[in-house]
Design an enzyme around this catalytic site. Structure first.
Site, PDB file in Angstrom:
ATOM      1  N   GLU A 253       0.864  -1.218  -0.206  1.00 21.64           N
ATOM      2  CA  GLU A 253       0.172   0.134   0.003  1.00 21.64           C
ATOM      3  C   GLU A 253       0.858   1.202  -0.063  1.00 21.64           C
ATOM      4  OE1 GLU A 253      -1.387   3.134   1.119  1.00 21.64           O
ATOM      5  OE2 GLU A 253      -2.077   2.385   3.301  1.00 21.64           O
ATOM      6  N   CYS A 287      -2.400   9.359   3.225  1.00 23.86           N
ATOM      7  CA  CYS A 287      -2.180   8.967   2.116  1.00 23.86           C
ATOM      8  C   CYS A 287      -3.501   8.680   1.103  1.00 23.86           C
ATOM      9  CB  CYS A 287      -1.763   7.218   2.182  1.00 23.86           C
ATOM     10  SG  CYS A 287      -2.997   6.358   2.988  1.00 23.86           S
TER      11      CYS A 287
END
Length: 508
Positions: A253, A287
Site C-alpha cells: 500500500e 495517503c
C-alpha cells in the site's frame, strides 16, 4: 533504503543510523524535540529469531480455532478501549498530531478489530462448492488457511490504524505477526505488542522489532510467509525486490495523489468542508488525503471562496487543541516548500498562504489555484496541508484529469445527480461520494490502490483473505461408471464424454 514520505522501512536521510550490536535510537516529539523513549536497533539475527519464535507461536494460535481466537481478540479490543487515552497520548507524542486526531485513529482501530474478529469464521471457513456435471461423484470444498508468519512494516502517519489494518486481519485469520513500526513511532508498535500480550500471555503471537531500514530489510529476508508493507512507492518496489529473492508474497500500500471532483450540482458548502478536512487534517500527512480538486467552472468561484473561508481559520500548533500538528518528518518540510514554490513559478496562484506558510516544524494551510497539471504540486505526492484547486469545464473532464496520474488510491466525488456514475469512472481502489475518506472507516470495505499506489487489500472480507491461502479439496463419494482419468479406460470413454459435453454444454 532511505526514508521517503510515509515509509516505515527506512531511516530518515538526515540521520545516521547506528546498527551495531546493542545500539539504540530515540523517538522524538516533533513538536518539542524532546525524547519520548529509547528503543533497540534490532539486527538481522534478532529479526530472524523473532520470526522463528513467531512460527512456533503460530501453530498454537492457529489450533485455537476461530472461536477461541475471537474471544482473545475481543478481550484485546476491550483493553484498547479502556486505555484509549493512554495510547492517544503516545501517538500524539511520537507524531505531534492533536489528541482528538489520535483518539479518532484509535476509534477506527477498535472498530476494525471488532469486525475482523467477528467475521473471520464466516469469510474463511470451509464451505462446499458445486463439483459440476463431469465430477458429480466428488464432494468439493474450499477453505482459507493461515499463511503462517506475517511480517508487517508500518508507517508513521497513522501508526496504529494503518498497521492494524494488516495486524488485526492477519491475527483473525490465524497467523502470527512480526511488526516493524516506523523508526519515528516505535513506541506505538511496542504499546500494541504489550497490550496484546496482556490478553494472550501464553505465546508471543504478536512481536515487534524496531530499528531503521536494515531492520525492515531483515524482516523481508527472515523467512516470513507474507509481508504487508505501507510506505512510498519507491520503497515498495525495493521491498518487492527483496521479497522476490525468496518468492515471499507481498501486499503493498503506497502513496496517493487523491482527487476530489466537484460537479455543477454539488452541495458546495459540504464539498468545501470535505476538501479542507481531506487536505489539512493530520497536517496533510494522509495517503488518502485530498491533494487535488477539480471543480466545474460554473461553481468554481463560490467553491474556492468557501474553501478559503474554512481554511484561513485553521492554525497548526503543539497544543492538544490545535487544528493540525507539525510535519512529523523533517525532510518532508522541504518537499512541501518546493511544491508550493514550483506551483507559483509555473503560473499557479496562492489564494491562501505560500512559501511563508512553511514554518518548521509547522506548515499553515495553503490553497493554490490554476496550477499546471505537470507541476509537482499536481503530479507528485506533497504530503502536507496544501490543496490545489483547478477548474474544469465538466465533471467528466475532472475525472479524466484525476485518472491521468500514476497513482490510484482513493478519490472523492461531490454531485447530487451523478455521484455514483462519476465514482465508477475513477481509476482508484476506493471512492467516497458526497463525503470524504469515509470508505476507510467502513470495516467491511476493502482498502488498497492500483498503479503506483500498490496492490493487495486490507480491511473487509478481501482483507481477511489477503492473509490466508485458499485450499481446494475434492473427495470421491462414489465411483463413476465412466472414468477417463486412468490408463485402463476403454477407447470409447472419451468419445462418450465429448458427446455428453455437446449435449449439456453445446446448447444455450
Amino acid at each position: 533504503m532511505t526514508q521517503t514520505a510515509r515509509g516505515g522501512v527506512e531511516a530518515p536521510v538526515e540521520k545516521t543510523a547506528d546498527t551495531s550490536p546493542g545500539s539504540t535510537f530515540e523517538s522524538i516529539d516533533p513538536r518539542t524535540g524532546e525524547v519520548v523513549a529509547t528503543h533497540p536497533v534490532h539486527d538481522g539475527k534478532h529479526v530472524a529469531d523473532a520470526v522463528r519464535t513467531a512460527r512456533d507461536a503460530q501453530h498454537w494460535w492457529d489450533e485455537l480455532g476461530f472461536h477461541q481466537r475471537k474471544l482473545r481478540l475481543d478481550a484485546w479490543r476491550r483493553l484498547l478501549v479502556s486505555r484509549l487515552d493512554e495510547a492517544a497520548e503516545l501517538i500524539s507524542a511520537e507524531t505531534g498530531k492533536p489528541m482528538d486526531d489520535a483518539r479518532l485513529e484509535l476509534v477506527l482501530v477498535v472498530d476494525h478489530l471488532h469486525w475482523a474478529a467477528a467475521n473471520a469464521y464466516k469469510v474463511l471457513r470451509r464451505r462446499g462448492v458445486s463439483a459440476g456435471a463431469l465430477m458429480a461423484n466428488q464432494a468439493a470444498t474450499v477453505e482459507y488457511r493461515a499463511f503462517g508468519v506475517v511480517g508487517v512494516i508500518g508507517p508513521w502517519n497513522y501508526p496504529a490504524f494503518t498497521p492494524m489494518g494488516s495486524i488485526a486481519y492477519a491475527l483473525a485469520a490465524g497467523n502470527s505477526v512480526v511488526f516493524k513500526p516506523s523508526e519515528l513511532t516505535p513506541g506505538v508498535g511496542e504499546w500494541l505488542r504489550r497490550t496484546f500480550a496482556e490478553v494472550v500471555p501464553e505465546q508471543p503471537v504478536l512481536q515487534v522489532v524496531t530499528g531503521f531500514g536494515e531492520t525492515g530489510a531483515a524482516l523481508c529476508r527472515a523467512g516470513t510467509d507474507k509481508i504487508a508493507f505501507t510506505g512510498s512507492t519507491e520503497t515498495g518496489k525495493r521491498v518487492m525486490a527483496t521479497c522476490s529473492e525468496s518468492l515471499t508474497p507481498v501486499l503493498v500500500e503506497c502513496g496517493g495523489k487523491d482527487a476530489l471532483i466537484v460537479d455543477s450540482d454539488a452541495d458546495l458548502r459540504a464539498a468545501a468542508e470535505a476538501a479542507v478536512w481531506g487536505a489539512v487534517s493530520n497536517a496533510g500527512q494522509t495517503c488518502i488525503g485530498v491533494e487535488r480538486v477539480y471543480v466545474v467552472d460554473s461553481v468554481a468561484e463560490r467553491f474556492v471562496q468557501l474553501v478559503l473561508d474554512r481554511a484561513e481559520k485553521l492554525r497548526p500548533g503543539g497544543q492538544p487543541t490545535a487544528d493540525l500538528g507539525p510535519i512529523t518528518m523533517d525532510s518532508q518540510v522541504e518537499v512541501i516548500r518546493e511544491h508550493i514554490a514550483d506551483a507559483v513559478r509555473s503560473g499557479g496562484k496562492a489564494e491562501l498562504g505560500g512559501e511563508t506558510s512553511v514554518r518548521p516544524p509547522y506548515v499553515d494551510p495553503v490553497v493554490l489555484t490554476d496550477v499546471p497539471e505537470d507541476s509537482a504540486a499536481v503530479a507528485e505526492e506533497t504530503f502536507g496541508p496544501t490543496i490545489v484547486i483547478n477548474r474544469v469545464s465538466t465533471a467528466e473532464e475532472g475525472v479524466e484529469r484525476a485518472n491521468n496520474g500514476n497513482y490510484g488510491l482513493g478519490g472523492t466525488v461531490f454531485s447530487r445527480s451523478r455521484g455514483m456514475a462519476l465514482a465508477r469512472r475513477m481509476r482508484t481502489g476506493m471512492v467516497a461520494v458526497n463525503s470524504v475518506i469515509s470508505f476507510a472507516a467502513v470495516p467491511a470495505l476493502p482498502f488498497g490502490g492500483v498503479g503506483d499506489s500498490g496492490f493487495g487489500r486490507i480491511h473487509g472480507a478481501d482483507g481477511l483473505r489477503e492473509f490466508a491461502r485458499p485450499q481446494a479439496i475434492t473427495r470421491t463419494r462414489f465411483r463413476m461408471p465412466i472414468d477417463p482419468m486412468t490408463f485402463g479406460r476403454s477407447t470409447r470413454t472419451v468419445r462418450y464424454l465429448v458427446r455428453l459435453m455437446k449435449l449439456i454444454r453445446g446448447r444455450r
